[in-house]
Each structure stands twice: as C-alpha cells, then as structure tokens.
Design a protein around this motif. Structure first.
Motif, PDB file in Angstrom:
ATOM      1  N   PRO B  15      56.981   4.616 -48.019  1.00 41.29           N
ATOM      2  CA  PRO B  15      58.180   5.432 -48.389  1.00 41.29           C
ATOM      3  C   PRO B  15      59.235   4.308 -48.996  1.00 41.29           C
ATOM      4  CG  PRO B  15      58.016   5.887 -46.201  1.00 41.29           C
ATOM      5  CD  PRO B  15      56.700   5.147 -46.338  1.00 41.29           C
ATOM      6  N   TRP B  16      59.264   3.267 -48.125  1.00 38.54           N
ATOM      7  CA  TRP B  16      60.297   2.323 -48.578  1.00 38.54           C
ATOM      8  C   TRP B  16      59.730   1.502 -50.170  1.00 38.54           C
ATOM      9  CZ3 TRP B  16      57.187   2.182 -44.299  1.00 38.54           C
ATOM     10  CH2 TRP B  16      55.902   1.417 -44.420  1.00 38.54           C
ATOM     11  N   ASN B  17      58.737   1.767 -50.517  1.00 39.93           N
ATOM     12  CA  ASN B  17      58.322   1.374 -51.900  1.00 39.93           C
ATOM     13  C   ASN B  17      58.692   2.428 -52.914  1.00 39.93           C
ATOM     14  OD1 ASN B  17      57.977  -1.167 -51.044  1.00 39.93           O
ATOM     15  ND2 ASN B  17      55.800  -0.803 -50.982  1.00 39.93           N
ATOM     16  N   ASP B  18      59.123   3.609 -52.554  1.00 38.41           N
ATOM     17  CA  ASP B  18      58.958   4.906 -53.551  1.00 38.41           C
ATOM     18  C   ASP B  18      60.870   5.157 -53.573  1.00 38.41           C
ATOM     19  OD1 ASP B  18      59.125   7.263 -54.886  1.00 38.41           O
ATOM     20  OD2 ASP B  18      58.207   8.196 -53.213  1.00 38.41           O
ATOM     21  N   PRO B  19      61.060   4.919 -55.044  1.00 41.24           N
ATOM     22  CA  PRO B  19      62.492   4.950 -55.017  1.00 41.24           C
ATOM     23  C   PRO B  19      62.873   6.302 -55.044  1.00 41.24           C
ATOM     24  CG  PRO B  19      61.050   4.306 -56.953  1.00 41.24           C
ATOM     25  CD  PRO B  19      60.353   4.434 -56.018  1.00 41.24           C
ATOM     26  N   LEU B  47      65.845   4.153 -42.861  1.00 40.71           N
ATOM     27  CA  LEU B  47      64.483   4.659 -42.113  1.00 40.71           C
ATOM     28  C   LEU B  47      64.079   5.780 -42.836  1.00 40.71           C
ATOM     29  CD1 LEU B  47      65.140   4.130 -38.403  1.00 40.71           C
ATOM     30  CD2 LEU B  47      64.689   2.415 -40.058  1.00 40.71           C
ATOM     31  N   TYR B  48      62.853   5.799 -42.977  1.00 38.96           N
ATOM     32  CA  TYR B  48      62.262   7.010 -43.757  1.00 38.96           C
ATOM     33  C   TYR B  48      61.672   7.987 -42.806  1.00 38.96           C
ATOM     34  CZ  TYR B  48      63.601   4.407 -47.758  1.00 38.96           C
ATOM     35  OH  TYR B  48      64.035   3.541 -48.745  1.00 38.96           O
ATOM     36  N   PRO B  49      61.679   9.297 -42.987  1.00 43.78           N
ATOM     37  CA  PRO B  49      61.043  10.310 -42.278  1.00 43.78           C
ATOM     38  C   PRO B  49      59.549  10.121 -41.887  1.00 43.78           C
ATOM     39  CG  PRO B  49      62.334  11.546 -44.071  1.00 43.78           C
ATOM     40  CD  PRO B  49      62.333   9.813 -44.286  1.00 43.78           C
ATOM     41  N   ARG B  50      59.023  10.239 -40.841  1.00 39.82           N
ATOM     42  CA  ARG B  50      57.783  10.060 -40.135  1.00 39.82           C
ATOM     43  C   ARG B  50      57.511   8.516 -39.881  1.00 39.82           C
ATOM     44  NH1 ARG B  50      54.904  14.728 -41.023  1.00 39.82           N
ATOM     45  NH2 ARG B  50      52.929  13.654 -40.062  1.00 39.82           N
ATOM     46  N   ILE B 236      62.811  -7.706 -43.314  1.00 41.55           N
ATOM     47  CA  ILE B 236      62.243  -6.250 -42.974  1.00 41.55           C
ATOM     48  C   ILE B 236      60.934  -6.135 -43.914  1.00 41.55           C
ATOM     49  CG2 ILE B 236      62.800  -3.841 -43.109  1.00 41.55           C
ATOM     50  CD1 ILE B 236      65.840  -4.442 -43.326  1.00 41.55           C
ATOM     51  N   GLY B 237      60.035  -5.738 -42.910  1.00 42.18           N
ATOM     52  CA  GLY B 237      58.982  -5.390 -43.951  1.00 42.18           C
ATOM     53  C   GLY B 237      57.771  -4.972 -42.920  1.00 42.18           C
ATOM     54  N   PRO B 238      56.621  -4.672 -43.455  1.00 38.43           N
ATOM     55  CA  PRO B 238      55.369  -4.389 -42.634  1.00 38.43           C
ATOM     56  C   PRO B 238      54.822  -5.532 -42.028  1.00 38.43           C
ATOM     57  CG  PRO B 238      54.975  -3.719 -45.039  1.00 38.43           C
ATOM     58  CD  PRO B 238      56.143  -4.536 -45.100  1.00 38.43           C
ATOM     59  N   PRO B 239      54.220  -5.445 -40.814  1.00 40.93           N
ATOM     60  CA  PRO B 239      54.020  -6.522 -39.880  1.00 40.93           C
ATOM     61  C   PRO B 239      53.155  -7.480 -40.553  1.00 40.93           C
ATOM     62  CG  PRO B 239      53.581  -4.299 -38.696  1.00 40.93           C
ATOM     63  CD  PRO B 239      54.008  -4.125 -40.115  1.00 40.93           C
ATOM     64  N   ASP B 240      52.255  -7.204 -41.418  1.00 43.95           N
ATOM     65  CA  ASP B 240      51.458  -8.137 -41.890  1.00 43.95           C
ATOM     66  C   ASP B 240      52.395  -9.050 -43.280  1.00 43.95           C
ATOM     67  OD1 ASP B 240      51.556  -5.983 -43.555  1.00 43.95           O
ATOM     68  OD2 ASP B 240      49.754  -6.415 -44.908  1.00 43.95           O
ATOM     69  N   VAL B 241      53.254  -8.494 -43.696  1.00 37.94           N
ATOM     70  CA  VAL B 241      54.064  -9.246 -44.647  1.00 37.94           C
ATOM     71  C   VAL B 241      54.948 -10.293 -43.837  1.00 37.94           C
ATOM     72  CG1 VAL B 241      55.909  -9.151 -46.451  1.00 37.94           C
ATOM     73  CG2 VAL B 241      54.143  -7.737 -46.425  1.00 37.94           C
ATOM     74  N   ILE B 242      55.490  -9.447 -42.776  1.00 34.90           N
ATOM     75  CA  ILE B 242      56.290 -10.396 -41.902  1.00 34.90           C
ATOM     76  C   ILE B 242      55.718 -11.664 -41.338  1.00 34.90           C
ATOM     77  CG2 ILE B 242      57.846 -10.751 -39.712  1.00 34.90           C
ATOM     78  CD1 ILE B 242      59.175  -8.393 -41.169  1.00 34.90           C
TER      79      ILE B 242
END
Lengths: 298, 384
Positions: B15-19, B47-50, B236-242
């Motif tokens: 959801p963080w990539n969805d404007p 933070l996004y729902p779910r 801030i990012g998904p674990p693989d990006v970090i």
C-alpha cells in the motif's frame, strides 16, 4: 550437605523458636496461671502458690475461672473493651485515610527524593514517645499552641477545649501510629510495577478506575499490615488516653493499670490481659487463614 | 514442521507504493525531548491498514519512545500524530483505539488469565455474556483453552506472552503495538511464535507495529521496516530492500553482517563504477550510482554470503584479493570464515560458506592461502 552444617542450619532455625518459647510462651504461661488464681493479701499477692510437684494435683484444684466470670458480669470491663476497640478502629481508619495518600505521594516522588521523605516519616521516633505525647498537652490545652494559632488567624473566638476529650486521644493515637501505617503501604506501593497502570490505561481504564482495579487490590497486603500494626498497639494503649484523655475515656489499658497498681489485684489484671490477647489474636489468626486459603487456590 | 495455514500466504501487499492508499497512522514531523536529550527527531511516517511494520534500532535510538507516543504514554513536543485522519496527539491513552503488548507483559498479577483478558472489555461495559464469549474466543486464538482460571504466576514465559497478546487483541484494536514481544522467549519458541504472530496478523487484519532490536525478528515478520538511529528514521522499506540496498553504512552494518572498505572513485561508465580501495585493488560495481564524481571517497560494502572463496586465483581482472584464512567458525548451516587480507596485521574479511553437502570434506583450513572474489553486482556503494 555435611553433618556439621546440617546441625548448624537446624540451630539457626531453632533459635527464633527458642526465643519465642523463652520470652513469649513461658511468660504467657505465668500470666495464665495468675489469671486462674485468686487475689490474696500476701507477697506475692495471689494464691495458691506452687509448692513442688508433690502437691501438683492440689495446686491445680485451686485454679478456677472466677476472674473471667467477673469480667463477663461487670459492665465496666465490657464498656472499656468496646471503647478500646472502637477508638483503635477509628484510629486505624483515620491513619489509613491520611497514610495512604502520603505513602502514594512518596512512592510517586522522584527516586532521589524518596530516602529523604522516608527519613521524615521515621524522624519522630528519634524523640521519646512519652515526650512527644506530652507535647500534645501543650498544643491541645485551652489557650495552648493550637488555640493561639487558630485565634491569631481569627478562625476561633474561644478555646477549643480539646484536651481531656476523646478527640484528643484520637489525635494522639493517629499521630503516634501513623508511621506504622505509612511504612508498609509505601513498601507495597513503591514496588508496584508502573507498567501495570499503563496497561490498565491502554485497555481503557480512566486513572480512577486504574487505581481502584489495579493499585488498590495490589496494595491490599500493605493496607492489612499497616492496619494491624496500628490497631494492635492502639487497643492496648495506656499512655495516650492517660495523658490526653478525660475521665470518660476508659480504655482497657488504663483498666489493666488500675487493677494491677491501684487495686493490687494481679489475678484480675492478668485475666484482663489474656482476654485482650484473645480479642486481638483471634481475628488476626482468622485473617491469616483466609489469606492462606486464597493463596492455596488453584 | 509447521503446517501452512491459508492465511499465511502473503500476496503482493504494497500500500505504501499506492498513492490512493489512506494511511491508518501518520506521524507528522514528530519530535520528543527528555531534558536536553532528543529521543525522537522530526519523524514523519505512515502506517497502512493491515500492515505489519517493524521499528528496528539499537537501544536508546528512540524506537520505544515513538511507540509510546502512539499509545499515548508520551506526548510529542512538536508535530502531530493522526489515526485514521483524526489528530490523536493529545488524546489520553484510555481513549485511543490502540492497544499495546508490553515488553514485561504487564499482566495483572491479582487477576486470573480470563480476567486479564476481560479487563479491557469490562471497561467498555460490554454485556457479561459477550465478555465471556470474547474471552473464550481469545483463549482459543492464542491456544490457551482451559487455562482461563490460572493466575499469571502459574504460567510459563511463553504462556504469559500469549495472555498478554490475547489481552491486547481482545478489544479488537485498529492498531496493535508490540514492544520487544519476543525478548523474554528462548530461541526455539521465538521462531515458532514469530510465524504464529504473522498468521494471526493476516487472519485478523489488524495493523501491527513491532519495536525490536533484533533484526532477524524484524525481517522475518515485517512487511516493511524502519531503521532508527539517534531519534531519526534512517531508512524505511521492505526487509529485502533494507538488506540489499541500504542507504548508508549504518543501516548496512546494523542489518546483517557486512565488510566495509574505504576507497575513492576512479571511473564511472554508465552503471559500472570502479573504486580503488587500496586493500583489494580495483573494485568494479554494478550500481545505479547517483552521480558519483571521479575522485570522491566512498565506502564499499560486501555482504559475507556474496563472496567466493577459492584456492586458485580466479581469472577475472578485478574484484578479487589474496589472503590467508585466519579463523573458521562452523555454525551448522553456514561456516563463517575470516580471511586476512593485506598481509600480517591486515584486514579481516568475513565470508559465509553454505554447507550444502553433509559429508563433504571441509575444503578450507586455518592458514590456507586463498583468493576472495565476487561479482560486479555484489558490492554496494555506501554513504558514510
């Protein structure tokens, strides 16, 4: 474990029992035996006397419950017991009402302040108990310190005449025994985990609800300990009613003193003491049993 | 072995990539100071729902303060916190639709397990029957059926953790905060619980925010994680990006193991960067390097598992260095080898070798002369 250290550890365990046996149970037996005897104008002023094991049966035959019967029949004793219990109960309640907020504030104070506050609570003990109670006469007597201050502030026109009243006795007892209420409460509240209150708030409890559902039940052992420490000495208190109370304030401690020193009726005085002990020990024992029962619950 | 539950299948969830996505929680330039110390500095975060979000950082980095502000135990000195679009910055904790699982669990010792779980429901003044039903539901959810009458001190550490979780979930919060949820569990239990927590989260659809100093925990569970340092969100990012594209040396070394070499840029040709490090000679990196100037000093990061070890010199012209094996640590699944490069008193480079075959003879021994090598895409250019 080696045999020697085993024996040593047994000795350590036995020591307090020996102490209790020697300095509590033995004197208690003596007092009980005296309570079952009769008054006598002799030295010592009671009969019968124990004259060896040969005449043991005869000696035991002369012991009876007459003193206890006397206590039960005479309204004077009943009244003074009841008044003692009532005053001690009131003292305990007032001490709790003052002591709980005090202990709560102390436990909530910044960490580096707490030792100072604790010393302030204990500070009165550095002066003799008798002198402190005596000082209250100076404060409470007509035109004493209290009247001067209140009159000076324009709050009262005439002396309050507190001295020699029940109120004076209550003030004296609350003042004297307050630290015994504050200390166990403080110990309990200080170790209370603050995160429990945060958890309560997090789950929707207002500060008042959090206090009633978390702080209060968790400090209950402290309340019970403090109440016992205030109530027990208050019931038998002699000095405070004698110095601050009037002729109406007849507490059992004073009755006991009179029987022993004025009437020289040692057996009756002993009976008074034993009844007092039973009155105090019985509820405590029941309380203890109730508590153990609750802890044993699965 | 763990049985796959239907909820544990993770679909593409970003959801963080969805404007158009509406955040559940928004921190807007939040700052918190304690005395002269700034615990949280200018943090903005959504933070996004779910979402399963993890805040990662060393102790004292401000992650716990950030979480406590969300629960309402601390008030920001500056900035705003929004929940579902409403400003909750000044709202007292008992009014927030947010629940927290405390690191110490903070179970009420004088109440039974069932009464602990019911505590929040009773504050809502729900009917008795409904409370009883929800408590039973929660006990089943955390697999503690039949233990409702016990007291917290009659439970094991793992069971207490479950009670704390059930209590925090009983009110069906929009957001569940978990403060170091696994800190008190032993390693086996921790792993199992991590997966259970993930299943539970996708089953309930609650937004989770975990604070932890344990990178494995954060990477295993989180959809997205934030790395904090000195009160700031560094990445801030998904674990693989970090892990694979850390923004700087701090993130690279806090998340996972990394060998860091100092050097300066010699050439930039499209995506190919050449860095001279002195120790390893020329390093060639395949990096979408943002405008690196020739001569600029940079840090080159090499993850241990992306290095190869061989006795013979590899044919490639760059990305290799000779060394001597200094130490070998056998961990079962992998073997960590430390290779000394640059001669006596030189630099120790960590290499992770996967032990694929059970009975293979260990190919390397102490003091072996070896070659280290890596691919062009293995190296990272790091901001210091």
């Amino acid at each position: 474990m080696s045999g020697r250290s085993h024996a040593a550890s047994r000795l350590v365990v036995a020591a307090p029992y020996l102490w209790l046996l020697l300095f509590f149970l033995a004197p208690f037996a003596i007092v009980l035996r005296m309570a079952l005897s009769d008054a006598d104008t002799a030295l010592p002023p009671y009969a019968p006397h124990f004259e060896g094991f040969a005449t043991l049966r005869e000696f035991l035959g002369k012991l009876d419950l007459e003193n206890f019967r006397l206590l039960a029949d005479d309204a004077l004793y009943w009244d003074s017991y009841l008044q003692s219990l009532r005053l001690a109960g009131l003292t305990t309640l007032i001490a709790l009402a003052i002591g709980y907020p005090l202990a709560y504030a102390m436990a909530a104070a910044p960490r580096h302040w707490r030792p100072v506050l604790l010393v302030l609570v204990v500070l009165p003990f550095w002066t003799s108990f008798l002198i402190r109670v005596y000082a209250w006469i100076g404060i409470l007597r007509p035109d004493g310190l209290l009247d001067i201050v209140l009159g000076g502030l324009g709050l009262t026109d005439e002396p309050l005449r507190l001295l020699n009243t029940e109120a004076a006795v209550l003030i004296g007892m609350v003042y004297s025994y307050l630290p015994f209420m504050v200390l166990p409460l403080y110990a309990m509240l200080e170790k209370l985990d603050r995160s429990l209150l945060e958890a309560a708030a997090d789950l929707g409890a207002t500060p008042v609800t959090a206090f009633l559902t978390v702080t209060l039940p968790l400090s209950l052992p402290g309340i019970l300990a403090g109440a016992a420490l205030v109530f027990i000495p208050s019931v038998g208190e002699f000095v405070i009613p004698d110095l601050l109370g009037g002729p109406d304030t007849v507490m059992i401690g004073k009755v006991l003193w009179n029987e022993f020193f004025s009437n020289r009726d040692w057996p009756l005085a002993s009976a008074v003491a034993i009844v007092l002990l039973v009155v105090l020990v019985l509820p405590l024992a029941l309380l203890q049993r109730a508590r153990q029962g609750r802890e044993a619950q699965p | 072995m763990r049985k796959a539950s239907p909820g544990s299948l993770r679909r593409a969830f970003q959801p963080w990539n969805d404007p158009a996505a509406k955040p559940l929680i928004e921190f807007r330039h939040v700052t918190k100071r304690f005395g002269g110390v700034t615990a949280v500095a200018e943090v903005s975060l959504s933070l996004y729902p779910r979402e399963f979000f993890a805040l990662l950082g060393p102790s004292g980095c401000g992650k716990t303060t950030l979480m406590r502000m969300l629960a309402g135990f601390e008030t920001p000195d500056a900035g705003q916190i929004l929940l579902g679009g409403t400003d909750i910055t000044e709202m007292p904790p008992h009014l927030r639709p947010v629940n927290m699982m405390f690191q110490s669990y903070a179970l009420f010792p004088h109440l039974s397990v069932a009464d602990n779980i019911a505590y929040g429901l009773k504050r809502e003044r729900l009917p008795r029957a409904e409370i009883a039903q929800r408590v039973a539901e929660m006990l089943a959810l955390v697999k503690l059926d039949g233990l409702g009458k016990r007291r917290p001190d009659q439970l094991s550490g793992g069971q207490r953790q479950r009670v704390a979780l059930a209590r925090a979930l009983a009110k069906r919060p929009k957001l569940l905060l978990l403060d170091e949820p696994m800190a008190a569990l032993d390693r086996k239990l921790r792993e199992a619980t991590q997966f259970e927590l993930m299943d539970l989260q996708s089953e309930l659809g609650t937004t989770f925010m975990v604070v932890t100093h344990d990178q494995d925990e954060a990477m295993t569970m989180a959809d997205r994680m934030a790395v904090m340092d000195h009160g700031r969100l560094v990445q801030i990012g998904p674990p693989d990006v970090i892990y694979e594209a850390p923004v700087n040396a701090y993130v690279a070394s806090f998340v996972g193991d990394i060998n860091v070499l100092e050097g300066h840029v010699v050439a930039v040709e499209g995506d190919l960067v050449r860095v001279e490090t002195g120790i390893t000679g020329m390093v060639e990196l395949d990096e979408e390097a943002p405008a690196l100037a020739i001569g600029a000093s940079v840090l080159v990061g090499l993850r241990p598992e992306k290095l190869d070890l061989s006795h013979d010199e590899p044919p490639q012209p760059f990305n290799k260095v000779a060394g001597e094996i200094w130490d070998i640590g056998y961990l079962g699944d992998v073997t960590m080898v430390q290779v000394m490069v640059g001669g006596e008193g030189g630099w120790l480079v960590k290499v992770a070798l996967t032990n694929r075959r059970r009975r293979a003879a260990r190919p390397f021994a102490w003091e072996d002369k070896v070659w280290l090598s890596w691919d062009v895409e293995a190296g990272l250019v790091l901001k210091p």
